[in-house]
Write a protein that holds these residues in place. Structure first.
Motif, PDB file in Angstrom:
ATOM      1  N   ASN A 142    -100.862  48.965 -46.207  1.00 20.35           N
ATOM      2  CA  ASN A 142     -99.653  48.133 -45.885  1.00 20.35           C
ATOM      3  C   ASN A 142     -99.337  48.346 -44.517  1.00 20.35           C
ATOM      4  N   ASP A 143     -99.071  49.585 -44.399  1.00 21.70           N
ATOM      5  CA  ASP A 143     -98.808  49.996 -42.855  1.00 21.70           C
ATOM      6  C   ASP A 143     -99.565  49.646 -41.773  1.00 21.70           C
ATOM      7  N   VAL A 144    -100.905  49.709 -41.943  1.00 19.34           N
ATOM      8  CA  VAL A 144    -101.837  49.208 -41.032  1.00 19.34           C
ATOM      9  C   VAL A 144    -101.662  47.575 -40.741  1.00 19.34           C
ATOM     10  N   LYS A 145    -101.551  46.761 -41.793  1.00 16.63           N
ATOM     11  CA  LYS A 145    -101.493  45.556 -41.986  1.00 16.63           C
ATOM     12  C   LYS A 145    -100.194  44.892 -40.965  1.00 16.63           C
ATOM     13  N   ILE A 146     -99.133  45.761 -41.311  1.00 18.25           N
ATOM     14  CA  ILE A 146     -97.769  45.302 -40.910  1.00 18.25           C
ATOM     15  C   ILE A 146     -97.883  45.704 -39.239  1.00 18.25           C
ATOM     16  N   GLU A 147     -98.493  46.759 -38.864  1.00 18.20           N
ATOM     17  CA  GLU A 147     -98.974  47.134 -37.354  1.00 18.20           C
ATOM     18  C   GLU A 147     -99.610  45.931 -36.795  1.00 18.20           C
ATOM     19  N   ALA A 148    -100.593  45.457 -37.396  1.00 23.11           N
ATOM     20  CA  ALA A 148    -101.323  44.212 -36.999  1.00 23.11           C
ATOM     21  C   ALA A 148    -100.889  43.169 -36.810  1.00 23.11           C
ATOM     22  N   GLU A 149     -99.990  42.735 -37.752  1.00 21.79           N
ATOM     23  CA  GLU A 149     -99.143  41.678 -37.887  1.00 21.79           C
ATOM     24  C   GLU A 149     -98.060  41.642 -36.451  1.00 21.79           C
ATOM     25  N   TYR A 150     -97.510  42.896 -36.366  1.00 23.37           N
ATOM     26  CA  TYR A 150     -96.642  43.166 -35.216  1.00 23.37           C
ATOM     27  C   TYR A 150     -97.436  42.862 -34.157  1.00 23.37           C
ATOM     28  N   ARG A 151     -98.671  43.376 -33.773  1.00 17.94           N
ATOM     29  CA  ARG A 151     -99.435  43.204 -32.498  1.00 17.94           C
ATOM     30  C   ARG A 151     -99.554  41.708 -32.272  1.00 17.94           C
ATOM     31  N   VAL A 152     -99.701  41.075 -33.254  1.00 19.33           N
ATOM     32  CA  VAL A 152     -99.914  39.410 -33.170  1.00 19.33           C
ATOM     33  C   VAL A 152     -98.662  38.826 -32.714  1.00 19.33           C
ATOM     34  N   ALA A 153     -97.683  39.230 -33.243  1.00 18.54           N
ATOM     35  CA  ALA A 153     -96.318  38.490 -32.909  1.00 18.54           C
ATOM     36  C   ALA A 153     -95.964  39.082 -31.485  1.00 18.54           C
ATOM     37  N   LEU A 154     -96.385  40.450 -30.964  1.00 16.92           N
ATOM     38  CA  LEU A 154     -96.062  40.494 -29.661  1.00 16.92           C
ATOM     39  C   LEU A 154     -96.864  39.758 -28.649  1.00 16.92           C
ATOM     40  N   GLN A 155     -98.198  39.467 -29.340  1.00 24.06           N
ATOM     41  CA  GLN A 155     -99.160  38.776 -28.222  1.00 24.06           C
ATOM     42  C   GLN A 155     -98.586  37.290 -28.116  1.00 24.06           C
ATOM     43  N   LYS A 156     -98.101  36.657 -29.013  1.00 27.28           N
ATOM     44  CA  LYS A 156     -97.495  35.423 -29.109  1.00 27.28           C
ATOM     45  C   LYS A 156     -96.318  35.313 -28.181  1.00 27.28           C
ATOM     46  N   CYS A 157     -95.869  36.428 -28.307  1.00 24.84           N
ATOM     47  CA  CYS A 157     -94.483  36.410 -27.208  1.00 24.84           C
ATOM     48  C   CYS A 157     -94.839  36.298 -25.742  1.00 24.84           C
ATOM     49  N   ASP A 158     -96.304  36.832 -25.363  1.00 28.57           N
ATOM     50  CA  ASP A 158     -96.764  36.836 -24.062  1.00 28.57           C
ATOM     51  C   ASP A 158     -96.775  35.356 -23.563  1.00 28.57           C
ATOM     52  N   ALA A 159     -96.637  34.153 -24.463  1.00 29.41           N
ATOM     53  CA  ALA A 159     -96.602  33.094 -23.832  1.00 29.41           C
ATOM     54  C   ALA A 159     -95.242  32.586 -23.403  1.00 29.41           C
ATOM     55  N   PHE A 160     -94.246  33.250 -23.329  1.00 31.57           N
ATOM     56  CA  PHE A 160     -93.131  32.960 -22.901  1.00 31.57           C
ATOM     57  C   PHE A 160     -92.918  33.778 -22.021  1.00 31.57           C
ATOM     58  N   ALA A 161     -91.530  33.896 -20.900  1.00 36.47           N
ATOM     59  CA  ALA A 161     -91.187  34.467 -19.935  1.00 36.47           C
ATOM     60  C   ALA A 161     -89.575  34.653 -19.934  1.00 36.47           C
ATOM     61  N   GLY A 162     -89.117  35.799 -19.116  1.00 38.31           N
ATOM     62  CA  GLY A 162     -87.738  36.108 -19.202  1.00 38.31           C
ATOM     63  C   GLY A 162     -87.148  36.362 -20.395  1.00 38.31           C
ATOM     64  N   ALA A 163     -85.975  35.874 -20.474  1.00 43.35           N
ATOM     65  CA  ALA A 163     -85.084  35.899 -21.576  1.00 43.35           C
ATOM     66  C   ALA A 163     -85.466  35.611 -22.860  1.00 43.35           C
ATOM     67  N   VAL A 164     -86.475  34.253 -23.032  1.00 43.12           N
ATOM     68  CA  VAL A 164     -87.152  33.859 -24.119  1.00 43.12           C
ATOM     69  C   VAL A 164     -87.989  34.906 -24.693  1.00 43.12           C
ATOM     70  N   LYS A 165     -88.771  35.354 -23.770  1.00 47.34           N
ATOM     71  CA  LYS A 165     -89.649  36.523 -24.000  1.00 47.34           C
ATOM     72  C   LYS A 165     -89.044  37.484 -24.665  1.00 47.34           C
ATOM     73  N   ASP A 166     -87.949  38.005 -23.944  1.00 43.93           N
ATOM     74  CA  ASP A 166     -87.174  39.327 -24.433  1.00 43.93           C
ATOM     75  C   ASP A 166     -86.799  39.083 -25.850  1.00 43.93           C
ATOM     76  N   GLY A 167     -86.277  37.708 -26.242  1.00 44.15           N
ATOM     77  CA  GLY A 167     -85.566  37.350 -27.427  1.00 44.15           C
ATOM     78  C   GLY A 167     -86.878  37.359 -28.370  1.00 44.15           C
ATOM     79  N   CYS A 168     -88.048  36.927 -27.931  1.00 44.60           N
ATOM     80  CA  CYS A 168     -89.195  36.906 -28.995  1.00 44.60           C
ATOM     81  C   CYS A 168     -89.693  38.353 -29.473  1.00 44.60           C
ATOM     82  N   VAL A 169     -89.716  39.198 -28.406  1.00 46.58           N
ATOM     83  CA  VAL A 169     -89.730  40.538 -28.563  1.00 46.58           C
ATOM     84  C   VAL A 169     -88.990  41.528 -29.415  1.00 46.58           C
TER      85      VAL A 169
END
Length: 178
Positions: A142-169
Motif C-alpha cells: 500500500n505504501d508503494v502504491k501511494i508513493e507511485a500515485e503521489y509521483r503521478v500527481a506531481l507529474q500532472k502538476c508539471d503541466a502548470f506554472a507559478g501559483a497554480v503549480k504551487d497549489g497543485c503540488v
C-alpha cells in the motif's frame, strides 16, 4: 467447559463498551479487573468439583482469563506486534488447557491427545506469524502504491506554472500525506 469461555468473553464486551467514554488507561484497568473477577467466579464454581473435572475446570477458567487479558492488552497497545504476541500467548494458554484435558486419559489415547494439542499449538502460532507477515506485506504494498500515485500527481502538476503549480503540488502533498 466451553461455556466458561463464552461467559468470559461476554464479561469483557460490556465492560469495554461501558468504559468507552473514559480514558484508555481506566478502560484497560477496568477490563483487566473484570477479567480477574470473572476468573475468580469461574474458579469458585470449579471448587465445587473434585479430581480431574476440577483441574479441567480451572484450566478452562485460566485460559479464558488469559484470552481476555491478552486481547485487552493488545487492543490497548494497538500494534501488529502486540496482536501477534497476544495470539501466541492465547494459543499457549489453550495448549495448557488441552494438556490438562489429556491428563484424564490413559495410554495411547493420552499420547494422541497430547500430540493433537501440540499440533494445534504449532498451527495457531504459525498462523499468527503468517498473518503478521501478510499484513506487513499488504501495508508495504500500500505504501508503494501511494508513493507511485503521489509521483503521478506531481507529474500532472508539471503541466502548470507559478501559483497554480504551487497549489497543485500543495494539494497533492496534502492528499498523499507528504
Amino acid at each position: 467447559m466451553m461455556f466458561l469461555i463464552a461467559v468470559a468473553m461476554a464479561w469483557t464486551a460490556p465492560a469495554l463498551a461501558q468504559v468507552a467514554g473514559q480514558d484508555a488507561k481506566a478502560a484497560y484497568q477496568y477490563a483487566m479487573d473484570t477479567a480477574e473477577a470473572g476468573y475468580d467466579a469461574a474458579k469458585a464454581r470449579c471448587d465445587t468439583m473434585a479430581g480431574v473435572p476440577h483441574e479441567i475446570c480451572v484450566a478452562d477458567a485460566r485460559a479464558a482469563r488469559v484470552r481476555i487479558e491478552e486481547e485487552v492488552t493488545a487492543a490497548q497497545k494497538n500494534t501488529l506486534a502486540a496482536y501477534t504476541q497476544a495470539r501466541t500467548r492465547i494459543a499457549t494458554a489453550f495448549h495448557e488447557r488441552d494438556k490438562t484435558r489429556c491428563g484424564a486419559l490413559v495410554g495411547n489415547d493420552r499420547e494422541v491427545c497430547l500430540a493433537q494439542a501440540k499440533a494445534t499449538l504449532v498451527a495457531l502460532q504459525a498462523d499468527a506469524r503468517a498473518d503478521r507477515k501478510a499484513i506487513e506485506a499488504r501495508l508495504d504494498a500500500n505504501d508503494v502504491k501511494i508513493e507511485a500515485e503521489y509521483r503521478v500527481a506531481l507529474q500532472k502538476c508539471d503541466a502548470f506554472a507559478g501559483a497554480v503549480k504551487d497549489g497543485c503540488v500543495s494539494t497533492a502533498r496534502t492528499a498523499y500525506g507528504k
